[in-house]
Design a protein around this motif. Structure first.
Motif: not given
Length: 520
Positions: A185, A187, A212, A396, A401-404, A407-408, A411
């Motif tokens: 990721h 930021p 993102e 979700e 939920k995932a942070d980004n 991360a999703r 998951k």
């Protein structure tokens, strides 16, 4: 963001690789071809220009400014500058190095370019300065940092990137937009190039298929540079493309009949959402199923009769909602449930009873997923290889939920492995996670498909494919790609704004024909 994948049928190239894996490919190529690293860089630069010429008309630009960093990405930039100057384009090579420390190959190409600039009227070299001026007809090429970046850009290099971004003109990134991490990721606060186009070498990077990074990557094109892939390489994800899917498409036998093409049970619709049942039913029939039995509330029956006379109907006992289903004597090969179902208490109980009764994989969408999210212990009831088709919000609710976006992905993979199911995370570049942990990214589809009913169409198509004998993992791959491909074909007569779910169904036939053309 749009990925434009120009892979050949060679399936070893249809993948996403990490930075470390790409370095392994480069090393193997240099050893086996063999080829020196500086010559491989030259080939990459040449192929970059070849791809660039298919994206933009270079003659429209008054000048081409190439920002060259201190590493191998900068080396690519210096080589691109030299090669473009030989083609009589007006080139400005910008030396972007804070301390004049260069990688070996970068330094070689920098010196070669400097040598040519002494005699070429088309090529000039300048150190970076915020006083540099470019008109709106200048093309910017970003070759500052590549796949090796692992920390935020600050100081001098951040100033350069902010300068480029503020120009508001076309920017083409070489391999990777400078500042973007490819395997983890990045930021939002990190400084990075906002590219109009990215021409990446050989393989896609995971960062390029994530929402993102849309404003960083722009439209992404792939330039083949002839890298050799180690036989034992394990990519983080494979790309689902037309050549890849073609190998799975079944050919209909001359003497087939509707019984051999399978029977599917669709449990869908409610008093307030009859259209979901209609769309899923029509998609199943257009997807090649032999017979589709639609279990739906009595109030929905007339909608289906009027729209799809080919459907076989099984009315629920209730007028308005799903309350129970009798599976005996139906002889259905596969079951799909959830489209327009609703979450009434009786429907919740009916879904639980169904999951406790069935032993074969099922397809779950929409409200079936929302009911599972409210009753997570029922996930243990899911037969192995069942297909779940959540969009991001539905996932979700199922898994948290995932942070980004990175991360999703983790998951989704963990969820599929834990419950031994197939997950299709719907969206741009839908992610498919298989029970064995393998990940695939779909390359078909477009933003116009973000419309009501599109998911119902996918569910109906998945029902058709599984009924016809495709394994559930393969059906997920084939169905997701065909669904997106039909949406792409529909755009020939629609716009992104006007596309509706019915249009997708109407182009299933053209989508299936694409595989016949591929095999010729």
């Amino acid at each position: 963001m749009k990925l434009i994948c120009t892979f050949a049928i060679n399936l070893e190239k249809v993948m996403i690789l990490t930075a470390e894996q790409i370095r392994e490919c480069e090393k193997l190529t240099m050893e086996q071809e063999p080829i020196l690293s500086i010559d491989l860089m030259e080939r990459a630069a040449s192929n970059f220009i070849e791809k660039l010429n298919t994206i933009v008309e270079l003659k429209q630009f008054s000048s081409i400014a190439i920002f060259c960093g201190p590493g191998n990405n900068g080396g690519d930039g210096w080589a691109i500058a030299r090669l473009l100057a030989k083609e009589d384009y007006h080139i400005i090579a910008i030396n972007v190095s804070e301390k004049s420390h260069y990688s070996s190959d970068c330094d070689i190409n920098r010196k070669r370019t400097e040598q040519i600039s002494k005699t070429s009227p088309n090529l000039s070299i300048s150190p970076f300065s915020t006083n540099l001026k470019f008109d709106k007809n200048t093309l910017i090429i970003d070759a500052i940092f590549g796949i090796g970046l692992s920390k935020p850009i600050t100081g001098f290099y951040a100033e350069v990137i902010q300068f480029i971004n503020q120009l508001n003109i076309i920017v083409v990134a070489v391999d990777v937009p400078s500042g973007l991490y490819v395997d983890t990721h990045t930021p939002k606060t990190n400084i990075s190039i906002s590219a109009t186009y990215t021409i990446t070498f050989q393989f896609l990077k995971q960062a390029f298929v994530l929402a993102e990074n849309e404003n960083r990557v722009g439209n992404c094109h792939v330039a083949d540079i002839g890298l050799i892939v180690p036989e034992n390489i394990a990519p983080p994800a494979k790309l689902i493309t037309l050549p890849f899917v073609s190998q799975f498409i079944k050919k209909r036998k001359t003497f087939t009949h509707k019984g051999e093409e399978g029977t599917g049970l669709l449990i869908a619709g409610s008093y307030t959402m009859p259209g979901a049942a209609v769309l899923a039913t029509k998609a199943a029939l257009r997807g090649g199923i032999g017979k589709v039995i639609v279990h739906t509330p009595k109030s929905v029956i007339s909608f289906i009769i009027n729209a799809i006379p080919e459907a076989i109907l099984q009315p629920d006992k209730d007028d308005h909602i799903f309350t129970s289903v009798q599976l005996e004597n139906l002889k259905a090969h596969t079951i799909a449930i959830g489209c327009g179902l609703g979450k009434e208490d009786k429907s919740v109980v009916a879904l639980k009873n169904l999951l406790e009764e069935v032993r074969s994989p099922v397809i779950l969408d929409a409200d079936a997923l929302n009911i599972l999210a409210d009753n997570k212990t029922w996930l243990a009831f899911l037969p192995p290889n069942s297909i779940l088709t959540p969009h991001i919000k539905e996932f979700e609710r199922l898994a948290g939920k995932a942070d980004n976006d990175f991360a999703r992905w983790d998951k989704v993979k963990e969820f599929a492995m834990k419950y031994e199911v197939v997950v299709i995370l719907k969206g741009a570049y839908s992610l498919i996670a298989l029970p064995d942990g393998k990940l695939l990214v779909n390359c078909s589809g477009n933003p116009g498909m973000a419309t009501a009913g599109s998911g119902d169409v996918l569910t109906g198509l998945l029902l058709a494919l599984t009924a016809q004998g495709y394994s559930f993992p393969i059906a997920a791959i084939v169905g997701t790609f065909i669904h997106g491909l039909a949406g792409d074909l529909a755009l020939k007569n629609q716009s992104l704004e006007s596309l509706i779910a019915s249009d997708i169904i109407n182009y299933f036939g053209n989508a299936f024909k694409s595989f016949k053309n591929e095999k010729k």
